[in-house]
Design a protein around this motif. Structure first.
Motif, PDB file in Angstrom:
ATOM      1  N   SER A 267       5.068  12.859  -6.805  1.00 32.35           N
ATOM      2  CA  SER A 267       4.296  12.159  -5.783  1.00 32.35           C
ATOM      3  C   SER A 267       4.888  12.445  -4.414  1.00 32.35           C
ATOM      4  CB  SER A 267       4.289  10.657  -6.074  1.00 32.35           C
ATOM      5  OG  SER A 267       5.590  10.168  -5.924  1.00 32.35           O
ATOM      6  N   TYR A 268       4.046  12.273  -3.401  1.00 34.09           N
ATOM      7  CA  TYR A 268       4.525  12.523  -2.033  1.00 34.09           C
ATOM      8  C   TYR A 268       5.626  11.538  -1.641  1.00 34.09           C
ATOM      9  CZ  TYR A 268       0.442  15.531  -1.742  1.00 34.09           C
ATOM     10  OH  TYR A 268      -0.471  16.511  -1.981  1.00 34.09           O
ATOM     11  N   VAL A 269       5.532  10.309  -2.180  1.00 38.80           N
ATOM     12  CA  VAL A 269       6.574   9.313  -1.864  1.00 38.80           C
ATOM     13  C   VAL A 269       7.939   9.868  -2.248  1.00 38.80           C
ATOM     14  CG1 VAL A 269       7.319   6.942  -2.211  1.00 38.80           C
ATOM     15  CG2 VAL A 269       4.932   7.522  -2.477  1.00 38.80           C
ATOM     16  N   THR A 270       8.000  10.473  -3.440  1.00 37.72           N
ATOM     17  CA  THR A 270       9.266  11.023  -3.922  1.00 37.72           C
ATOM     18  C   THR A 270       9.812  12.056  -2.944  1.00 37.72           C
ATOM     19  OG1 THR A 270       8.359  10.751  -6.116  1.00 37.72           O
ATOM     20  CG2 THR A 270      10.334  12.076  -5.933  1.00 37.72           C
TER      21      THR A 270
ATOM     22  N   PRO B 121       0.831  -1.213   0.000  1.00 37.35           N
ATOM     23  CA  PRO B 121       0.000   0.000   0.000  1.00 37.35           C
ATOM     24  C   PRO B 121       0.862   1.258   0.000  1.00 37.35           C
ATOM     25  CG  PRO B 121       0.067  -0.951   2.188  1.00 37.35           C
ATOM     26  CD  PRO B 121       0.826  -1.888   1.294  1.00 37.35           C
ATOM     27  N   ASN B 122       0.360   2.325  -0.586  1.00 41.51           N
ATOM     28  CA  ASN B 122       1.076   3.596  -0.566  1.00 41.51           C
ATOM     29  C   ASN B 122       0.631   4.382   0.671  1.00 41.51           C
ATOM     30  OD1 ASN B 122       2.353   5.953  -1.067  1.00 41.51           O
ATOM     31  ND2 ASN B 122       1.525   6.268  -3.114  1.00 41.51           N
ATOM     32  N   PHE B 123       1.567   4.580   1.609  1.00 37.21           N
ATOM     33  CA  PHE B 123       1.214   5.292   2.842  1.00 37.21           C
ATOM     34  C   PHE B 123       1.201   6.798   2.642  1.00 37.21           C
ATOM     35  CE2 PHE B 123       3.787   1.761   4.956  1.00 37.21           C
ATOM     36  CZ  PHE B 123       2.712   0.916   4.932  1.00 37.21           C
ATOM     37  N   PHE B 124       1.950   7.229   1.654  1.00 33.63           N
ATOM     38  CA  PHE B 124       2.202   8.662   1.566  1.00 33.63           C
ATOM     39  C   PHE B 124       1.145   9.341   0.701  1.00 33.63           C
ATOM     40  CE2 PHE B 124       6.128   6.322   2.222  1.00 33.63           C
ATOM     41  CZ  PHE B 124       6.482   6.814   3.449  1.00 33.63           C
ATOM     42  N   VAL B 125      -0.070   9.387   1.265  1.00 36.88           N
ATOM     43  CA  VAL B 125      -1.184  10.015   0.563  1.00 36.88           C
ATOM     44  C   VAL B 125      -1.834  11.013   1.508  1.00 36.88           C
ATOM     45  CG1 VAL B 125      -1.684   8.111  -0.982  1.00 36.88           C
ATOM     46  CG2 VAL B 125      -2.663   8.120   1.306  1.00 36.88           C
ATOM     47  N   ILE B 126      -2.489  11.992   0.944  1.00 36.93           N
ATOM     48  CA  ILE B 126      -3.205  12.973   1.752  1.00 36.93           C
ATOM     49  C   ILE B 126      -4.678  12.886   1.384  1.00 36.93           C
ATOM     50  CG2 ILE B 126      -3.553  15.420   2.204  1.00 36.93           C
ATOM     51  CD1 ILE B 126      -0.573  15.796   1.658  1.00 36.93           C
ATOM     52  N   PRO B 127      -5.556  12.579   2.353  1.00 31.20           N
ATOM     53  CA  PRO B 127      -6.981  12.516   2.040  1.00 31.20           C
ATOM     54  C   PRO B 127      -7.505  13.903   1.658  1.00 31.20           C
ATOM     55  CG  PRO B 127      -6.596  12.130   4.380  1.00 31.20           C
ATOM     56  CD  PRO B 127      -5.259  12.359   3.763  1.00 31.20           C
TER      57      PRO B 127
END
Lengths: 300, 348
Positions: free
Chosen positions: A146-149, A121-127
């Protein structure tokens, strides 16, 4: 603009390589051994985090922390059981043992978690309302980041600064530098070499856990062999920058990541690895001790 | 009996090694009827791995440089050898002769690769040399994985990345990129493998016990001292490296001709490591040890079949325990005493 986005992807991948390369380079600097099992510790870290979050519903930060703790313990146990008895043995004997440990970890993972590829799963997301956003765009949507980057590059910088401070200013850090300089002399000065090596493995393995989570967030597939290719690449990065040198690991990792992504984009993904390794060879021929490595001339 | 005793120690050990290989071949031939089919299928791979281990031992044990890309030379040998066998199908109808010529071509191509790679690689030393051999192994794998080579009336055509060979109607695409080579005639036999093992032993023993071999070992023991007495380091390093690569190439052809299809991914980093494990477990510079280790460790996963899913895990544990045990001072001391006692008894 596409070039810029390739460059950013490359920096992100390179940051992951740099974090892994730190583990190789620190262990090499102090224990003078190539820890081939390091790549598999990454894989273990990613699995721990995956199960903590998806099966036990723990919040992602707790999952990452748990992965770090497990990997730290794992790294220290491996060092204690497999490498410490070989402190006096030839470097080849240690290398083969490390390969044995690598096989052991991969096959244990195969038995414990099966060979089916897991989707990480991708944790680095903003709802954002009903949807979740995985990144932001700049220049009217021409450049997507992307936030992951962002998190990966930041994590790499923070880790690098923290480690530089640690090796420069703390007692343990100074002990590490002393051990990498001359183990015998360090021991005579009252430094506990065994503890120092143990701590080095602990730090390297904790970093491997972080790298595992970041790697799998960016490239969301997880299988028991996930760690081996990034492991080899990160090892290459460590040599590229000059093995044993912490800034060298950062430089080597970033360069390798950027070259890999650019080669994949402009030459073709099939020859990506060939280009990466060809650049490595050219660099080593010009600077045989890596980019930032110290060239020690042998005196007779 | 006296004649054997009077030979010097190296010659005696070499003859014992030849003898052991001949004996093993004879025993297997006698038992051929009662062997299980899975074991029978492993005879040629075992011979190929034995030759790989012997040739890598020349680089690692005798020359003293760690190579992590030995499977790359096996790959070059496999693909060039099989290509030759397919191209020569009509020219040389007699299968054993075609196999011999193919292995020779495989050895020559791998030797050329070894020479080209050796010139830059051997300027480095230690772990840097190891990583560059690893890099070359991966590059060879990537290139062969993207190589298309076909044969038609006009001759050989090849292209990289995509199939642009544009063959005639009657043409045959030999290497199909990631698909590798398909439809190989399985020419390899256990006897061919045995002959190759004996030939490798003969080449290596004669090289090691010659003036050249002593120069190579002098470079290994102290390159600065060797250079100061006028030994050309690069030349002797290259001799060892190229010989090692050529033998690996012949082994690659033997290995590939045992299967109907062969792909470049089979000769990856893990394959190189596997061969290195044989060499280290058998003992650096010890050719007999390499043979035993290569044969035993190729059979081991098969013998562990009853453990099923656990077999590779058991293999890993065995590997670690053997390394720990052989490097344990207490056990080493025990063997040293045992050897000392035997020598003492012989003198009395």
């Amino acid at each position: 603009m596409t070039f810029l986005s390739y460059l950013i992807n490359g920096l992100s991948l390179g940051s992951i390589y740099a974090i892994i390369a730190l583990g190789y380079t620190m262990v090499y600097g102090i224990a003078k051994m190539l820890n081939f099992a390091h790549g598999d510790v990454i894989m273990v870290g990613a699995y721990i985090c995956f199960y903590a979050v998806s099966a036990y519903q723990l919040p992602p930060p707790v999952g990452i922390l748990l992965a770090m703790v497990v990997c730290t313990v794992l790294g220290m146990v491996i060092e204690r059981l497999a490498y410490k008895p070989l402190r006096q043995a030839t470097s080849l004997a240690v290398l083969i043992t490390a390969i044995g440990v690598s096989y052991f970890l991969q096959n244990s993972a195969l038995l414990l978690w099966s060979s089916t590829t897991k989707i990480f799963p991708n944790f680095f997301v903003i709802p954002r309302g009903a949807e979740t956003s995985t990144g932001f765009s700049l220049f009217d949507g021409q450049l997507n980041i992307s936030y992951v980057t962002v998190v990966t590059v930041l994590a790499c910088l923070v880790i690098m600064l923290a480690l530089t401070w640690f090796t420069g200013n703390t007692r343990m850090g100074k002990a590490m530098r002393a051990c990498s300089e001359d183990k015998g002399a360090a021991q005579l000065m009252g430094i506990n070499v065994d503890t120092t090596i143990s701590v080095t493995f602990a730090i390297g393995s904790a970093l491997a856990a972080i790298a595992g989570v970041l790697l799998c967030s960016a490239y969301p597939t997880l299988s028991p062999t996930t760690g081996s290719m990034p492991g080899i690449k990160a090892f290459t990065a460590a040599v590229f920058g000059g093995i044993g040198s912490i800034p060298g690991a950062l430089l080597g990792g970033l360069l390798l990541g950027v070259i890999e992504i650019l080669a994949g984009a402009y030459i073709g993904t099939q020859l990506q690895n060939a280009v990466v390794f060809a650049v490595l060879i050219v660099v080593l021929l010009v600077k045989p001790a890596g980019l930032l490595g110290r060239q020690i001339r042998e005196k007779v | 009996m006296n004649a054997i005793k009077n030979l010097n120690k190296t010659t005696r050990n070499n003859f014992l090694t030849y003898g052991a290989v001949v004996l093993a071949y004879a025993v297997v031939q006698l038992l051929m009827g009662s062997l299980s089919s899975s074991l029978k299928g492993m005879l040629v791979p075992i011979c190929a791995y034995v030759v790989m281990a012997l040739s890598l031992n020349l680089t690692v044990g005798v020359l003293g440089e760690l190579s992590l890309g030995h499977a790359g030379f096996m790959s070059v040998g496999a693909f060039s050898g099989v290509t030759a066998a397919m191209a020569l199908q009509e020219l040389i109808p007699f299968a054993p002769l075609r196999l011999t010529v193919s292995m020779l071509i495989g050895a020559v191509f791998a030797g050329i690769a070894g020479f080209l790679i050796g010139i830059p690689v051997l300027r480095l030393n230690g772990d840097y040399l190891a990583i560059v051999t690893l890099a070359f192994g991966e590059i060879i794998k990537s290139i062969i994985n993207n190589l298309y080579l076909g044969l038609d009336g006009k001759g050989l055509h090849f292209s990289l990345l995509t199939d642009r060979t544009a063959l005639d109607e009657d043409g045959l695409l030999i290497i199909g990129g990631p698909m590798g080579i398909g439809g190989i005639q399985r020419l390899s036999t256990f006897t061919a493998g045995f002959v190759l093992v004996m030939l490798s032993l003969f080449i290596i023993f004669n090289l090691v016990n010659s003036r050249t071999g002593r120069a190579i070992m002098a470079v290994r023991d102290n390159s600065i001292a060797a250079e100061s007495i006028g030994i050309n380091i690069t030349k002797y390093k290259l001799i060892a490296f190229v010989t090692s690569a050529a033998l690996a190439g012949a082994a690659g052809t033997l290995f590939a001709m045992n299967y109907t299809t062969i792909v470049a991914n089979k000769f990856d980093f893990n394959a190189s490591i596997l061969i290195l494990v044989f060499v280290v477990l058998g003992g650096l510079g010890n050719m007999f040890g390499s043979i035993v280790a290569a044969a035993a460790l190729t059979i081991l996963p098969e013998a562990l079949r009853e453990f099923d899913d656990y077999r590779m895990l058991v293999y890993a544990i065995v590997l670690i325990l053997v390394m720990l045990a052989t490097n344990n001072p207490a056990i080493q001391g025990f063997f040293a005493r045992l050897r000392g006692a035997r020598k003492g008894a012989a003198e009395q």
